[in-house]
Design a protein around this motif. Structure first.
Motif, short mmCIF file in Angstrom:
data_model
loop_
_atom_site.label_atom_id
_atom_site.label_comp_id
_atom_site.label_asym_id
_atom_site.label_seq_id
_atom_site.Cartn_x
_atom_site.Cartn_y
_atom_site.Cartn_z
N ASN A 1 -28.46 -1.21 15.71
CA ASN A 1 -29.63 -1.58 14.33
C ASN A 1 -30.20 -0.25 13.58
OD1 ASN A 1 -31.05 -3.52 13.41
ND2 ASN A 1 -32.96 -2.66 14.14
N HIS A 2 -30.16 1.00 14.19
CA HIS A 2 -30.77 1.99 13.07
C HIS A 2 -29.04 2.12 12.36
CE1 HIS A 2 -32.95 5.37 12.50
NE2 HIS A 2 -31.55 6.04 12.26
N TYR A 3 -28.30 2.35 12.73
CA TYR A 3 -26.94 2.26 11.61
C TYR A 3 -27.02 1.49 10.86
CZ TYR A 3 -22.61 3.88 10.32
OH TYR A 3 -21.86 4.54 9.52
N ARG B 1 -23.74 19.44 19.30
CA ARG B 1 -22.69 19.27 17.96
C ARG B 1 -23.03 18.22 17.11
NH1 ARG B 1 -19.50 23.22 17.51
NH2 ARG B 1 -20.70 24.64 18.32
N LEU B 2 -22.95 16.97 17.83
CA LEU B 2 -23.23 15.79 17.52
C LEU B 2 -24.10 15.46 16.66
CD1 LEU B 2 -21.85 13.65 20.08
CD2 LEU B 2 -20.63 13.83 18.00
N SER B 3 -25.07 16.17 16.54
CA SER B 3 -27.01 15.84 16.33
C SER B 3 -26.59 16.63 14.47
CB SER B 3 -27.75 16.62 17.05
OG SER B 3 -28.19 17.77 17.16
N GLU B 4 -25.69 17.71 14.58
CA GLU B 4 -25.98 18.49 13.79
C GLU B 4 -24.88 17.43 12.18
OE1 GLU B 4 -23.85 21.91 14.11
OE2 GLU B 4 -25.46 22.57 16.04
N SER B 5 -23.98 16.56 12.79
CA SER B 5 -23.03 16.62 12.01
C SER B 5 -23.51 15.14 11.34
CB SER B 5 -21.67 15.57 12.58
OG SER B 5 -20.85 17.10 13.94
N SER B 6 -22.73 14.41 10.24
CA SER B 6 -23.05 13.30 9.25
C SER B 6 -23.81 12.02 9.78
CB SER B 6 -22.14 13.39 7.95
OG SER B 6 -21.41 12.84 8.29
N MET B 7 -24.29 11.53 9.74
CA MET B 7 -24.48 10.22 10.32
C MET B 7 -22.92 8.88 10.67
SD MET B 7 -26.85 8.01 11.23
CE MET B 7 -27.92 6.57 10.92
N PRO B 8 -22.19 9.13 9.63
CA PRO B 8 -21.18 7.94 9.88
C PRO B 8 -19.96 9.00 10.89
CG PRO B 8 -21.17 7.89 8.39
CD PRO B 8 -21.84 8.39 8.60
N VAL B 9 -20.27 9.92 10.79
CA VAL B 9 -19.08 11.09 12.11
C VAL B 9 -20.43 10.80 13.44
CG1 VAL B 9 -18.54 13.45 12.92
CG2 VAL B 9 -18.41 12.17 10.31
N ALA C 1 -38.31 10.73 7.55
CA ALA C 1 -37.01 10.84 7.31
C ALA C 1 -36.86 13.02 8.02
CB ALA C 1 -37.47 11.44 6.04
N GLN C 2 -38.42 13.25 8.62
CA GLN C 2 -38.07 14.54 9.07
C GLN C 2 -37.52 14.55 10.45
OE1 GLN C 2 -40.68 12.75 8.51
NE2 GLN C 2 -42.84 13.81 9.37
N THR C 3 -37.79 13.24 11.15
CA THR C 3 -36.71 13.38 12.27
C THR C 3 -35.60 12.09 12.52
OG1 THR C 3 -39.31 11.84 13.52
CG2 THR C 3 -36.94 11.06 14.30
N LEU C 4 -35.25 11.55 11.36
CA LEU C 4 -33.75 11.24 11.32
C LEU C 4 -33.04 13.04 11.13
CD1 LEU C 4 -34.09 8.46 9.23
CD2 LEU C 4 -33.47 8.91 11.53
N MET C 5 -33.80 13.74 10.31
CA MET C 5 -32.51 15.10 9.47
C MET C 5 -32.31 15.65 10.74
SD MET C 5 -33.65 16.96 6.80
CE MET C 5 -33.35 16.08 5.28
N ALA C 6 -33.98 16.20 11.54
CA ALA C 6 -33.81 16.92 12.71
C ALA C 6 -32.50 16.40 13.68
CB ALA C 6 -35.14 17.20 13.60
N SER C 7 -32.30 14.82 13.74
CA SER C 7 -31.64 14.36 14.64
C SER C 7 -30.21 14.41 14.21
CB SER C 7 -31.80 13.45 14.74
OG SER C 7 -32.59 13.04 15.49
N GLY C 8 -30.19 14.44 13.19
CA GLY C 8 -28.39 14.65 11.91
C GLY C 8 -27.89 13.56 11.89
N TRP C 9 -29.30 12.22 11.77
CA TRP C 9 -28.28 11.26 11.13
C TRP C 9 -28.96 10.81 9.09
CZ3 TRP C 9 -26.70 8.17 13.98
CH2 TRP C 9 -26.32 8.40 14.87
N VAL C 10 -29.06 11.96 8.59
CA VAL C 10 -29.25 11.61 7.71
C VAL C 10 -28.24 12.82 7.13
CG1 VAL C 10 -31.42 10.85 6.93
CG2 VAL C 10 -31.32 13.24 7.18
#
Length: 410
Positions: A279-281, A215-223, A401-410
């Motif tokens: 660092n990633h964030y 569920r967290l992986s589906e949220s926006s990056m700051p959340v 980009a696709q990795t970040l998107m799949a992990s909910g980080w964009v």
């Protein structure tokens, strides 16, 4: 001088030496003997505007001195609030205005609590009850003018309960300070008017971790980042939302005393996983938001506490609260065999001063080892679904980009 009681006053009058009698416990009360020393005038002695004023309030033995001593706080309270005294609050609104001033600069209440009280009074209590005369207020009036009108406006029952509770606190405080002789709503319960929602199951268990990570992986990056940090370190939501990049120095996250609930600075060791995540964030924030002092910037400064709680609602997982994450953190530390003292220090529960001083080095080392163990355990339970960058040897390329998107980080 002596104790204000009938026996002591009789001895003083028979003694025939001093004209005045006072008790150091009640410095505002003064007795002055009559010429024949058979009775005494009781005065209230106050300093007003730089002048000492004597006001006769009774005659002994006609008046009970014990009752006067008990009622002294009432008399003083009446003068401390000017004309806002018993019978002189012209309406409910004037009492609520007084209560707002009463708590305004009282730092023993949190700023967020005081802000919440002001908001409830301004938005709900004053518009619905403010013009009512005090003696018109009753259980039935609260039910009709406050509870039912808020229900009509489709406010949640639990929110209505909060509004009623704030009204009750204001009246109870005025009654305790003897600003009103009787509290017209003492004993009223909102459940007399409405049925409250049953308590929701918010408790989190280790068996919930996989679903929570998903569920967290589906949220926006700051959340996601806000709740990931709370999960990794067991911090409170108010401490976490106010985090600034300057608080993360070297191997430590410093939570200032002004942000901590117990008003003690809290230093948390950063694991390699936490450093990689931060660092990633930071790189994501620079690219998508720009350079900011706060990890979770709002319009001015950090996001508001209300916004942080709204982010909690967005996740929509078991209706959990930020405190449930903290409880889960502490429970998992215990299950992993972490020493109780170290666990308590990680969640910033106060320890005796001498204990903090003499075992600081041991605690620091133990806290670091405990977090390393705990973060490794989270990774084993699927934490990489939320934050793939914490696994340096992972085949995932966190820069794509696709990795970040799949992990909910964009």
């Amino acid at each position: 001088m002596g104790k204000l009681n009938d026996a002591a006053i009789r001895r003083w009058l028979r003694g025939g030496i001093t004209r005045d009698f006072r008790d150091l416990r009640f410095t505002e009360l003064r007795l002055r003997a009559s010429a024949d020393r058979t009775k005494a005038s009781v005065f209230l002695v106050l300093n007003e505007g730089g002048d000492t004023k004597w006001e006769k309030i009774a005659t002994w033995p006609s008046a009970c001195i014990k009752t006067l001593c008990v009622d002294l706080p009432v008399m003083l309270a009446k003068r401390s609030v000017g004309n806002m005294v018993t019978g002189q609050f012209d309406c409910v609104g004037s009492l609520l205005d007084w209560y707002q001033r009463h708590i305004k600069d009282n730092s023993t209440y949190s700023g967020s609590w005081r802000s919440n009280v002001r908001s409830l009074i301004k938005c709900h209590l004053l518009p619905r009850l403010g013009e009512l005369v005090l003696n018109e207020l009753s259980f039935a009036v609260v039910d009709e003018c406050l509870v039912k009108t808020m229900l009509k406006d489709e406010f949640a029952p639990n929110y209505i309960r909060e509004a009623v509770n704030k009204l009750k606190v204001a009246f109870a405080t005025a009654a305790k300070l003897r600003l009103i002789t009787t509290n017209p709503i003492a004993g009223y319960q909102v459940t007399d008017s409405i049925k409250l929602n049953r308590a929701k199951d918010t408790r989190l268990f280790e068996t919930d971790l996989s679903a929570l990570f998903a569920r967290l992986s589906e949220s926006s990056m700051p959340v996601t980042m806000l709740f990931v940090l709370m999960m990794m370190f067991g911090t409170r939501i108010n401490e976490t939302r106010q985090a600034r990049w300057e608080y993360f120095a070297g191997d430590t996250w410093v939570i200032p005393a002004s942000h901590a609930k117990n008003k003690q600075e809290h230093r948390l060791p950063l694991t390699d996983s936490a450093k990689a995540l931060l660092n990633h964030y930071k790189q994501w924030q620079l690219e998508h938001v720009g350079k900011r002092a706060h990890l979770f910037p709002g319009v001015k400064g950090a996001i508001a506490i209300r916004t942080a709680h709204e982010w909690n609602t967005q996740i929509r997982f078991k209706h959990f609260t930020s405190h449930d994450l903290r409880i889960l953190f502490r429970t998992m530390l215990a299950d992993l065999g972490v020493d109780t003292m170290i666990g308590e220090r990680l969640v910033n529960h106060a320890l005796p001063v001498l204990l903090r001083t003499y075992v600081k080095s041991t605690l620091d080392k133990g806290m670091s080892q405990a977090l390393e163990l705990y973060h490794a355990y989270l990774i084993e339970r699927g934490f990489s679904l939320v934050a793939p960058e914490i696994l340096p040897r992972s085949s995932l390329n966190s820069g794509k980009a696709q990795t970040l998107m799949a992990s909910g980080w964009v």
